[in-house]
Design an enzyme around this catalytic site. Sequence first.
Site, PDB file in Angstrom:
ATOM      1  N   SER A  92      28.110  36.388  42.638  1.00  0.00           N
ATOM      2  CA  SER A  92      29.067  35.549  41.923  1.00  0.00           C
ATOM      3  C   SER A  92      28.893  35.761  40.421  1.00  0.00           C
ATOM      4  O   SER A  92      27.768  35.743  39.907  1.00  0.00           O
ATOM      5  CB  SER A  92      28.842  34.069  42.251  1.00  0.00           C
ATOM      6  OG  SER A  92      29.615  33.253  41.393  1.00  0.00           O
ATOM      7  N   GLY A 143      39.324  42.946  45.214  1.00  0.00           N
ATOM      8  CA  GLY A 143      40.670  42.390  45.089  1.00  0.00           C
ATOM      9  C   GLY A 143      41.722  43.461  44.880  1.00  0.00           C
ATOM     10  O   GLY A 143      41.437  44.664  44.873  1.00  0.00           O
ATOM     11  N   SER A 184      43.389  40.524  31.833  1.00  0.00           N
ATOM     12  CA  SER A 184      44.047  39.265  31.509  1.00  0.00           C
ATOM     13  C   SER A 184      45.463  39.244  32.076  1.00  0.00           C
ATOM     14  O   SER A 184      45.816  40.094  32.907  1.00  0.00           O
ATOM     15  CB  SER A 184      44.051  39.060  29.990  1.00  0.00           C
ATOM     16  OG  SER A 184      44.472  37.745  29.670  1.00  0.00           O
ATOM     17  N   LYS A 187      50.368  35.219  31.574  1.00  0.00           N
ATOM     18  CA  LYS A 187      50.364  33.760  31.676  1.00  0.00           C
ATOM     19  C   LYS A 187      49.433  33.118  30.646  1.00  0.00           C
ATOM     20  O   LYS A 187      49.434  31.895  30.464  1.00  0.00           O
ATOM     21  CB  LYS A 187      49.975  33.335  33.088  1.00  0.00           C
ATOM     22  CG  LYS A 187      51.021  33.738  34.124  1.00  0.00           C
ATOM     23  CD  LYS A 187      50.570  33.427  35.534  1.00  0.00           C
ATOM     24  CE  LYS A 187      51.665  33.765  36.532  1.00  0.00           C
ATOM     25  NZ  LYS A 187      52.050  35.178  36.545  1.00  0.00           N
ATOM     26  N   SER A 227      50.385  42.778  45.187  1.00  0.00           N
ATOM     27  CA  SER A 227      49.023  42.252  45.072  1.00  0.00           C
ATOM     28  C   SER A 227      48.872  41.018  45.960  1.00  0.00           C
ATOM     29  O   SER A 227      49.854  40.386  46.346  1.00  0.00           O
ATOM     30  CB  SER A 227      48.719  41.881  43.618  1.00  0.00           C
ATOM     31  OG  SER A 227      49.564  40.841  43.183  1.00  0.00           O
ATOM     32  N   GLU A 282      32.696  39.185  50.890  1.00  0.00           N
ATOM     33  CA  GLU A 282      32.094  40.358  51.527  1.00  0.00           C
ATOM     34  C   GLU A 282      33.094  41.202  52.314  1.00  0.00           C
ATOM     35  O   GLU A 282      32.975  42.435  52.370  1.00  0.00           O
ATOM     36  CB  GLU A 282      30.959  39.925  52.469  1.00  0.00           C
ATOM     37  CG  GLU A 282      31.409  39.039  53.617  1.00  0.00           C
ATOM     38  CD  GLU A 282      30.255  38.662  54.539  1.00  0.00           C
ATOM     39  OE1 GLU A 282      29.731  39.566  55.194  1.00  0.00           O
ATOM     40  OE2 GLU A 282      29.900  37.471  54.572  1.00  0.00           O
ATOM     41  N   VAL A 313      52.028  42.207  39.443  1.00  0.00           N
ATOM     42  CA  VAL A 313      51.939  43.516  40.089  1.00  0.00           C
ATOM     43  C   VAL A 313      52.491  43.406  41.503  1.00  0.00           C
ATOM     44  O   VAL A 313      52.193  42.472  42.235  1.00  0.00           O
ATOM     45  CB  VAL A 313      50.491  44.059  40.104  1.00  0.00           C
ATOM     46  CG1 VAL A 313      50.085  44.519  38.735  1.00  0.00           C
ATOM     47  CG2 VAL A 313      49.511  43.042  40.633  1.00  0.00           C
ATOM     48  N   LYS A 331      42.605  31.957  31.165  1.00  0.00           N
ATOM     49  CA  LYS A 331      42.602  33.364  30.780  1.00  0.00           C
ATOM     50  C   LYS A 331      42.714  33.520  29.263  1.00  0.00           C
ATOM     51  O   LYS A 331      42.151  34.453  28.685  1.00  0.00           O
ATOM     52  CB  LYS A 331      43.751  34.106  31.486  1.00  0.00           C
ATOM     53  CG  LYS A 331      43.450  34.477  32.917  1.00  0.00           C
ATOM     54  CD  LYS A 331      42.318  35.514  32.967  1.00  0.00           C
ATOM     55  CE  LYS A 331      42.191  36.135  34.331  1.00  0.00           C
ATOM     56  NZ  LYS A 331      41.150  37.183  34.350  1.00  0.00           N
ATOM     57  N   VAL A 354      54.647  37.659  45.207  1.00  0.00           N
ATOM     58  CA  VAL A 354      55.871  37.187  45.840  1.00  0.00           C
ATOM     59  C   VAL A 354      56.391  38.140  46.922  1.00  0.00           C
ATOM     60  O   VAL A 354      56.972  37.697  47.916  1.00  0.00           O
ATOM     61  CB  VAL A 354      56.946  36.930  44.749  1.00  0.00           C
ATOM     62  CG1 VAL A 354      57.442  38.243  44.143  1.00  0.00           C
ATOM     63  CG2 VAL A 354      58.088  36.132  45.293  1.00  0.00           C
TER      64      VAL A 354
END
Length: 625
Positions: free
Chosen positions: A353, A303, A418, A421, A462, A328, A459, A433, A466
């Site tokens: 997972s 990610g 974390s 939010k 990412s 993957e 960030v 979270k 936005v």
Amino acid sequence: MKTKFNLWNIPISRIIILLILDLISVVLASYGALYWRFEFSFEGQFLEYAEFATVLLPFDLVITVVIFWALKLYKSVWRYASTNELINISVACIICFFVQIILVAFLPIRMPRSYYPMYAFLLMIMVCGTRFSYRIIRMFNNKRLSISNDPEKKNTMVIGAGAAGNAIIKEIESSTYINMRVMCVIDDDPGCHKKLLRGIPIVGDRTCIQDAAEAYHIEEIIIAIPSASRLKVREILEICKETGCKMQLVPGMYQLINGDVNVSSLRQVQIEDLLGRDPIEVNVDEIIGYVKNKVVMVTGGGGSIGSELCRQVAGHGPKQLIIVDIYENNAYDIQQELKGKHPDLNLTVLIASVRNTARMNTIFQTYHPDIIYHAAAHKHVPLMEDSPIEAIKNNVFGTLKTATAAGENGAKKFVLISTDKAVNPTNIMGASKRICEMIIQQLNQKYSTEFVAVRFGNVLGSNGSVIPLFKKQIEQGGPVTVTHKDIIRYFMTIPEAVSLVLQAGAYAKGGEIFILDMGEPVRIYDLAENLIKLSGYIPGEDIEIKITGLRPGEKLYEELLMSEEGMKDTANHLIHIGKPIEVDENEFKEGLDALAGVVADEGKKPEDVRAVVKRMVPTYVYQKT
């Protein structure tokens, strides 16, 4: 059959022309030096010494060609002739000067002493003339074309009259492939105003940008100040974006030092440039101190945050880097990137997972990671509002199973990624979270592993953030959608956030919630306006900004600290520690059991999940917007 490259693979016609011109130059320099020596008269002693010069001439012709050939004066591309070629010509003529003196000493002739420097000087002038004439003609032709009304050339303004600006203007002038026409230069130094840089007027300081852009019909602005601070660049960009011109930046000071400043090195202005602060710096020694020679595992390593964690960890000398991801394609991308950049890295990529207890236990028992960065999570607020059970399964129980496996297998550190939010959450993602933070605080009391959480805001760039959404909407012609005109968020670049996560891990003693200082919050509406302007459009005219209304679970503003938490500073002023909130262990365990029962029962509804989450996280307030 492959042809061998030959340095002398130069058009023979060009070499012949240069040879003929050089021979003519030698003849003219030989007799011209005498003519000059005898005060521009062809009579008297001139005729006597002209006979000696005629004896010397064949030797001069042969030796000059040999010397010029040895110094590669027939190899250079003279359209780009520069100081190096001038030095080579000077050296060649000086050698000819000394060779002539030696020849005259051995031949039955004599020449005036002043003849030799005059000969060398005239030869150098003529050789330079023949070599540089092509470039001079080409330069004047390019200048003529640059001031012509060629519709394909864009009127360009350069901001910065220093070395970088000079290099950019020079390349634009010399290249026939760049469709720019530099019309004016801006510089804050009043000493250079009303002067010329390579023939281009320096019209004033930054306050003149808008007027100059209008007066010269500027279409493109190049900001060539690589040494400027982020704050200064932001101030200039704030002015430039009002002109509606396309903007480009010279990336950094290191390129100027390396001599890499050219048009191809320019980059488009990014929204990060408008944040107006210098990049966050961390203590690299502290990071290396606890990552070097350690087995490091990153969950969700494919990610946005996870992949950047992998990049930075890979550069700090780990014993082994283990990437765990369920997707993957992302895992493959970061694997190939790291293999290319760090061929000696001991890299293991596993598809798994974090929700699978047996799989996680097997990974820990096989590789025995020392440090775990847990970035695997569902993070999209609106999507998780529609699928709260999946959010709990992945975020809460994925964290519980991975963290428990870390504790049971003797890992040294477990760092949970974390979010702000999690503070007074109004959505299931944030609430999940917050439960994750509570899990690591509980496990920190049970195992020797140092469990910590790092909490930060949005960030830039990412996945799902936005900025990529706005860019895509602008490319499609709009509208750019903003949920509320007054909504604000904290922003940080991905590398900055990850660097602080790594350093926070170095500070970890166990049980802390580290809070990253995100700077000043940014209004999303302003972000949308700025991005539209940076793209060369006018907000509200070319691209519409559409207010769509707050989405379920979305706040107007995010918080980084709950009211119960105190703030404690660390050695890095951008990393703080929130005081752990006491949680009853038995009540928390009962809550987890209840939550497990709800998500396991396919007949349960989202409201049932939210009800249990509300009991576990009293600050969670569900807002059906």
